[in-house]
Design a protein around this motif. Structure first.
Motif, PDB file in Angstrom:
ATOM      1  N   ILE A  11      -5.477 -14.817   2.674  1.00 13.67           N
ATOM      2  CA  ILE A  11      -3.980 -15.092   2.899  1.00 13.67           C
ATOM      3  C   ILE A  11      -4.582 -16.470   3.307  1.00 13.67           C
TER       4      ILE A  11
ATOM      5  N   GLN B 140      -7.302  -3.948   0.429  1.00 17.85           N
ATOM      6  CA  GLN B 140      -7.695  -4.935   1.414  1.00 17.85           C
ATOM      7  C   GLN B 140      -6.740  -6.133   1.608  1.00 17.85           C
ATOM      8  N   GLU B 141      -6.938  -6.298   2.955  1.00 16.26           N
ATOM      9  CA  GLU B 141      -6.690  -7.320   3.093  1.00 16.26           C
ATOM     10  C   GLU B 141      -7.517  -8.755   3.819  1.00 16.26           C
ATOM     11  N   ASP B 142      -7.281  -9.191   2.531  1.00 22.52           N
ATOM     12  CA  ASP B 142      -8.482 -10.515   2.691  1.00 22.52           C
ATOM     13  C   ASP B 142      -7.747 -11.640   3.419  1.00 22.52           C
ATOM     14  N   THR B 143      -8.688 -11.922   4.711  1.00 23.81           N
ATOM     15  CA  THR B 143      -8.175 -13.398   5.848  1.00 23.81           C
ATOM     16  C   THR B 143      -8.213 -14.719   4.582  1.00 23.81           C
TER      17      THR B 143
ATOM     18  N   ARG C 188      -7.952  -6.600  -3.673  1.00 24.11           N
ATOM     19  CA  ARG C 188      -7.911  -7.346  -2.469  1.00 24.11           C
ATOM     20  C   ARG C 188      -6.570  -7.894  -1.678  1.00 24.11           C
ATOM     21  N   ILE C 189      -5.529  -8.188  -0.588  1.00 25.99           N
ATOM     22  CA  ILE C 189      -4.824  -8.932  -0.819  1.00 25.99           C
ATOM     23  C   ILE C 189      -4.438  -9.920  -0.347  1.00 25.99           C
ATOM     24  N   GLY C 190      -3.783 -11.176  -0.128  1.00 26.75           N
ATOM     25  CA  GLY C 190      -3.706 -11.864   0.520  1.00 26.75           C
ATOM     26  C   GLY C 190      -1.881 -12.439   0.305  1.00 26.75           C
ATOM     27  N   VAL C 191      -0.871 -11.694   1.408  1.00 26.90           N
ATOM     28  CA  VAL C 191       0.388 -13.086   1.658  1.00 26.90           C
ATOM     29  C   VAL C 191       0.651 -13.791   2.213  1.00 26.90           C
TER      30      VAL C 191
ATOM     31  N   ASN D  59       0.447  -1.211  -0.040  1.00 26.58           N
ATOM     32  CA  ASN D  59      -0.137   0.191   0.170  1.00 26.58           C
ATOM     33  C   ASN D  59       1.112   1.147  -0.890  1.00 26.58           C
TER      34      ASN D  59
ATOM     35  N   GLN E 275       2.123 -13.189  -3.157  1.00 22.46           N
ATOM     36  CA  GLN E 275       1.052 -12.476  -2.824  1.00 22.46           C
ATOM     37  C   GLN E 275       0.053 -12.432  -4.180  1.00 22.46           C
TER      38      GLN E 275
END
Length: 120
Positions: A21, A15-18, A99-102, A3, A115
């Protein structure tokens, strides 16, 4: 870090998306077996998404990396590598993604990074 790069480029934050993830963590574990955007079962990376109830996103992306232990190749070094790669940078800065998940996994001295990006 993603970000911050997006802000510098005038893009909206992700937005972090659980759930994403969880998928990214599984993909990181898969990279231990096969370091590729192709999963160990021979399918494309995005075939993991329906397993997490995320559909089969056409506007999705995946960045992967591997490196030596965190003391040498920590998150900032990995991020720098992605930002210096046109394809990876395009995913990080894409307006299509919201949205992102790492995910991260370790195997011996090697650390694997993922990512996952999705649109709304």
């Amino acid at each position: 870090m993603v970000n911050l790069e997006r802000k510098k480029a005038g893009q909206a934050p992700l937005q972090e998306d659980t759930i994403l993830i969880g998928a990214a963590d599984e993909r990181a574990e898969e990279l231990v077996t096969r370091f590729s955007h192709i999963r160990p079962d021979g399918t494309q990376w995005n075939t993991i998404l329906p397993l997490y109830g995320l559909g089969r996103a056409s506007s999705g992306g995946e960045n992967i990396a591997m490196g030596t232990p965190l003391a040498v190749a920590g998150p900032q070094e990995i991020m720098n590598g992605w930002m210096n790669s046109p394809g990876h940078k395009a995913n990080i800065l894409s307006r299509s993604f919201s949205r992102i998940g790492v995910g991260i996994a370790r195997s011996g001295e090697i650390v694997y990074w993922v990512q996952l990006f999705l649109g709304s």
